[in-house]
Design a protein around this motif. Structure first.
Motif, PDB file in Angstrom:
ATOM      1  N   ILE A  33       0.833  -1.203   0.000  1.00 23.77           N
ATOM      2  CA  ILE A  33       0.000   0.000   0.000  1.00 23.77           C
ATOM      3  C   ILE A  33       0.869   1.255   0.000  1.00 23.77           C
ATOM      4  O   ILE A  33       0.635   2.193  -0.757  1.00 23.77           O
ATOM      5  N   GLY A  34       1.900   1.230   0.833  1.00 19.12           N
ATOM      6  CA  GLY A  34       2.792   2.386   0.895  1.00 19.12           C
ATOM      7  C   GLY A  34       3.417   2.688  -0.450  1.00 19.12           C
ATOM      8  O   GLY A  34       3.394   3.828  -0.924  1.00 19.12           O
ATOM      9  N   ILE A  35       3.976   1.657  -1.059  1.00 21.35           N
ATOM     10  CA  ILE A  35       4.682   1.859  -2.326  1.00 21.35           C
ATOM     11  C   ILE A  35       3.696   2.218  -3.441  1.00 21.35           C
ATOM     12  O   ILE A  35       3.981   3.065  -4.284  1.00 21.35           O
ATOM     13  N   ALA A  36       2.522   1.593  -3.402  1.00 23.34           N
ATOM     14  CA  ALA A  36       1.531   1.909  -4.443  1.00 23.34           C
ATOM     15  C   ALA A  36       1.141   3.378  -4.358  1.00 23.34           C
ATOM     16  O   ALA A  36       1.102   4.076  -5.377  1.00 23.34           O
ATOM     17  N   SER A  37       0.889   3.864  -3.135  1.00 22.86           N
ATOM     18  CA  SER A  37       0.479   5.265  -3.032  1.00 22.86           C
ATOM     19  C   SER A  37       1.623   6.171  -3.460  1.00 22.86           C
ATOM     20  O   SER A  37       1.417   7.162  -4.155  1.00 22.86           O
ATOM     21  N   LEU A  38       2.826   5.780  -3.093  1.00 23.52           N
ATOM     22  CA  LEU A  38       3.974   6.577  -3.506  1.00 23.52           C
ATOM     23  C   LEU A  38       4.056   6.659  -5.036  1.00 23.52           C
ATOM     24  O   LEU A  38       4.208   7.723  -5.617  1.00 23.52           O
ATOM     25  N   SER A  91       3.148   5.487   5.591  1.00 21.60           N
ATOM     26  CA  SER A  91       2.633   4.167   5.212  1.00 21.60           C
ATOM     27  C   SER A  91       3.732   3.113   5.233  1.00 21.60           C
ATOM     28  O   SER A  91       3.493   1.964   5.592  1.00 21.60           O
ATOM     29  N   LEU A  92       4.939   3.530   4.897  1.00 16.97           N
ATOM     30  CA  LEU A  92       6.030   2.554   4.943  1.00 16.97           C
ATOM     31  C   LEU A  92       6.391   2.202   6.386  1.00 16.97           C
ATOM     32  O   LEU A  92       6.719   1.059   6.691  1.00 16.97           O
ATOM     33  N   LEU A  93       6.303   3.204   7.265  1.00 15.70           N
ATOM     34  CA  LEU A  93       6.561   2.913   8.682  1.00 15.70           C
ATOM     35  C   LEU A  93       5.531   1.917   9.204  1.00 15.70           C
ATOM     36  O   LEU A  93       5.868   0.938   9.876  1.00 15.70           O
ATOM     37  N   VAL A  94       4.274   2.193   8.859  1.00 16.08           N
ATOM     38  CA  VAL A  94       3.219   1.277   9.281  1.00 16.08           C
ATOM     39  C   VAL A  94       3.494  -0.116   8.718  1.00 16.08           C
ATOM     40  O   VAL A  94       3.446  -1.117   9.430  1.00 16.08           O
TER      41      VAL A  94
END
Ligand SMILES: Nc1ncnc2c1ncn2[C@@H]1O[C@H](COP(=O)(O)OP(=O)(O)OP(=O)(O)O)[C@@H](O)[C@H]1O
Ligand SMILES: [Mg+2]
Lengths: 245, 402
Positions: free
Chosen positions: B30-35, B289-292
């Motif tokens: 999710i983090g990478i996708a949003s990025l 999001s990456l931290l999460v």
């Protein structure tokens, strides 16, 4: 032929400390084992048999006393050196098998080779050979879940043999098996010993300890008797007969 | 190589614990996708604006002044009516000014018999064409005479022409704009869609005078385009224009301008600023999001270590050193994180492409987010994997096989 001592422990003490609570489990145990001997250690539950085995197997350091394994002083070794010794010199067989779940018999037997400094070139062939040795050539790609208890225990024996260790340490190897499977497993040990491998079996079952040449009794953290099994020669003759047949 | 064998074991571990592996990849994914999506939208917006500038016919010596306070294309007040032809005359009289084009603008429906479409209708003076340097390929542009006589003539861009005439020749035809009939006298050269989907050909031009008195029925202007005699004079000219407009509009010294300039420089600056703001937001969102995702990996790994304590113990019994166990679990977390990165990049790529495809938002796919994804997920895997990995390695072998 000169018989050398493979294991020499002297006045081994093991004390567990948990939140200030001290449990003295081994209270000065001294044993020496000849190379190629067949020893069983018996004793009531809680007497310290498994603890002794973790020390013999270099899984744990003694609180006191000395331990010479194959001439090497083990008590002062670093963790990584103990790992190497376990890898090269000791093969473990556990009551609860402890196979890697979901992994084929073949790969389970292969596992100790991962941790060799040099993986032998004929690793796969060796795995096959030890599996044939325990009669599992037709079950190599089965996972533990697809094997019977007796078959699983034979896989663990194959695993313990893969690095050609000097000593096999087995803690209640038949504890999870019925008597028929137990007897089959014991006959594998008998054959291994007949070939000259040192075997130490921990058990509280007299039928199992009868297979050994020498029976040590542990009680409350101390060796209370050390006897030669009179029936050993007889059972050995049986093995010889099987081998001939 | 021992480290490679540990890597192999890590792969096996992930394979065998598929549910955990999947859960661990989710957060990173999710983090990478949003990025990826945010970077793509940022790049898309930037290229859209840049295209827009390129298609506005701005040279370094020209600028526009729009009615109403605000910034660039974003007027704050649409009801300002202060900009008039008086302003145009006064600007034209200034030194250093070459061309001045007054403009009115409205979106209107244009109709040819049964065919109709909506387009941007501009009322402009004939100088529009030399100022904009946009060729008429068929017919001609309206002239001063058309202006003086307030003639109902119209020059069409390619898009509305195609929509209401199709294959027919529009020249000389009468079309209705709102309630008024116009004669088509010219067709503009086709510029074609820009990369970002802006259509410069979607326009129609009529004489300003006609627009004022017959179509829009208003005297105030939408904007004025000014071309200076040379690009060095632009700054000075803009200052002069400011003074003229403030005076003409009767603004007290304390009042804000009721007009705004649009210059290529201003647009560029705005693009850069908004890009920076976007980048900051992007950094925040992706970091969070990456931290999460990292914390999720760490927790699942910790739980999984508890589940796999036997496995660890058995490996240790048969010769695995602490370092081997650390490596195995660290590899697991890095691999899982990279896997999440790959999945997130793919998902982001798909999302960005569809945003673009369905014209929802401009998105432009570049390499940067993929490189970032690789780097970030690697770091997350290492940082959040180290604690569980060391914890796994610190377990004493005899206790793990009991
Ligand atoms: N980590 C530990 N901390 C504290 N006490 C321990 C620990 N491990 C073992 N003990 C204690 O040491 C004693 C001997 O345990 P051990 O497992 O060696 O017995 P055993 O002879 O193998 O018994 P069994 O036949 O039931 O397997 C037990 O009383 C046990 O509670
Ligand atoms: Mg025990």
């Amino acid at each position: 032929m000169k018989i050398s001592k493979i294991i020499e422990i002297d006045s081994i003490i093991k004390t567990y400390k948990n939140e200030g609570l001290e449990t003295n489990v081994l209270k000065g145990v001294s044993i020496s084992v000849d190379e190629g001997d067949y020893v069983s250690i018996v004793g009531p539950s809680g007497s310290g048999k498994s603890t002794l085995m973790t020390i013999l197997g270099c899984l744990n350091q003694a609180t006191g006393g000395t331990y010479l394994l194959d001439g090497e002083e083990v008590g002062k070794l670093r963790d990584s050196e103990l790992s190497r010794i376990r890898n090269e010199k000791i093969g473990f067989v556990f009551q609860a098998f402890h196979l890697l779940p979901g992994v084929s018999a073949f790969d389970n037997v292969m596992m100790p080779l991962i941790y060799c400094d040099k993986t032998p070139a004929d690793a796969k062939e060796r795995v096959k050979q030890v599996l044939i040795r325990v009669g599992l050539e037709h079950r190599m790609s089965h996972t533990p879940g697809q094997l019977s208890g007796g078959e699983q225990q034979r896989v663990t024996i194959a695993r313990s043999l893969i690095n050609d260790p000097k000593i096999i340490l087995a803690d209640e190897p038949t504890g999870n098996l019925d008597s028929k499977n137990g007897a089959e497993i014991m006959s594998v040990f008998d054959h291994l010993n007949a070939e000259g491998r040192t075997i130490i079996i921990i058990t509280h079952d007299p039928i199992i300890s009868e297979h050994a040449r020498r029976i040590l009794t542990l009680r409350d953290g101390q060796i209370v008797s050390d006897e030669i099994n009179e029936n050993f020669k007889k059972s050995r003759a049986g093995i010889a007969r099987v081998a001939v047949k | 190589m021992r480290i490679l064998k540990n890597l192999g074991q890590a792969l096996r571990g992930l394979q065998l614990n598929k549910a955990n592996t999947f859960l661990m990849t989710l957060g990173i994914m999710i983090g990478i996708a949003s990025l990826t999506v945010i970077v793509a939208i940022g790049e898309g917006t930037k290229s859209k604006v840049l295209n827009r500038i390129a298609n506005m016919g701005f040279g370094p010596e020209s600028f526009s002044v729009y009615s109403g306070a605000g910034r660039l294309f974003f007027g704050r007040n649409r009801n300002i009516t202060s900009m008039t032809l008086q302003d145009v005359d006064d600007i034209r009289a200034m030194p250093g000014v070459a061309i001045v084009v007054p403009r009115q603008r409205k979106r209107m429906r244009i109709i040819n018999k049964k065919e109709f479409t909506t387009t941007r209708v501009y009322g402009v003076s004939p100088e529009w064409q030399p100022a904009r340097q946009w060729r008429v390929v068929d017919g001609e542009f309206f002239n001063d005479m058309d202006m003086d006589r307030k003639r109902k003539v119209i020059v069409l861009g390619n898009t509305p022409a195609q929509k209401i005439f199709g294959e027919m020749d529009p020249l000389g035809k009468k079309i209705r704009v709102g309630q008024v009939f116009f004669e088509v006298i010219g067709l503009l050269e086709t510029k074609g869609l820009t990369e970002s989907g802006y259509d410069p050909d979607d326009r129609a031009l009529i004489p300003l005078t006609t627009a004022m008195s017959r179509l829009f029925r208003q005297t105030h202007l939408h904007s004025i385009k000014v071309v200076s005699t040379n690009s060095e004079a632009v700054r000075e000219t803009m200052e002069g224009v400011t003074q003229v407009l403030r005076r003409n509009h009767g603004l007290s010294p304390l009042a804000d301008d009721d007009f705004r300039f649009v210059t290529p420089e201003g647009i560029m600056q705005w693009v850069t600023e908004s890009e920076q703001a976007l980048n900051r937001m992007l950094l925040l969102i992706s970091t969070v999001s990456l931290l999460v995702g990292g914390v999720v990996i760490m927790n699942i790994l910790l739980v999984s270590i508890r589940e796999r304590i036997r496995e660890i113990g058995v490996r240790r019994c048969f010769g695995a050193r602490r370092a081997d166990i650390t490596q195995q679990f660290l590899f697991e977390s890095v691999l899982v994180s990279l896997l999440g990165g790959v999945m997130g990049s793919s998902l982001g790529w798909i999302l960005s492409s569809s945003l673009n495809h369905f014209n929802l938002l401009p998105a432009k796919i570049t390499w940067d987010p993929f490189v970032l994804a690789f780097g970030f997920s690697m770091i997350v895997g290492l940082v959040f994997g180290i604690h569980p990995a060391r914890k796994a390695a610190s377990l004493s072998p005899d206790e793990t096989i009991r």
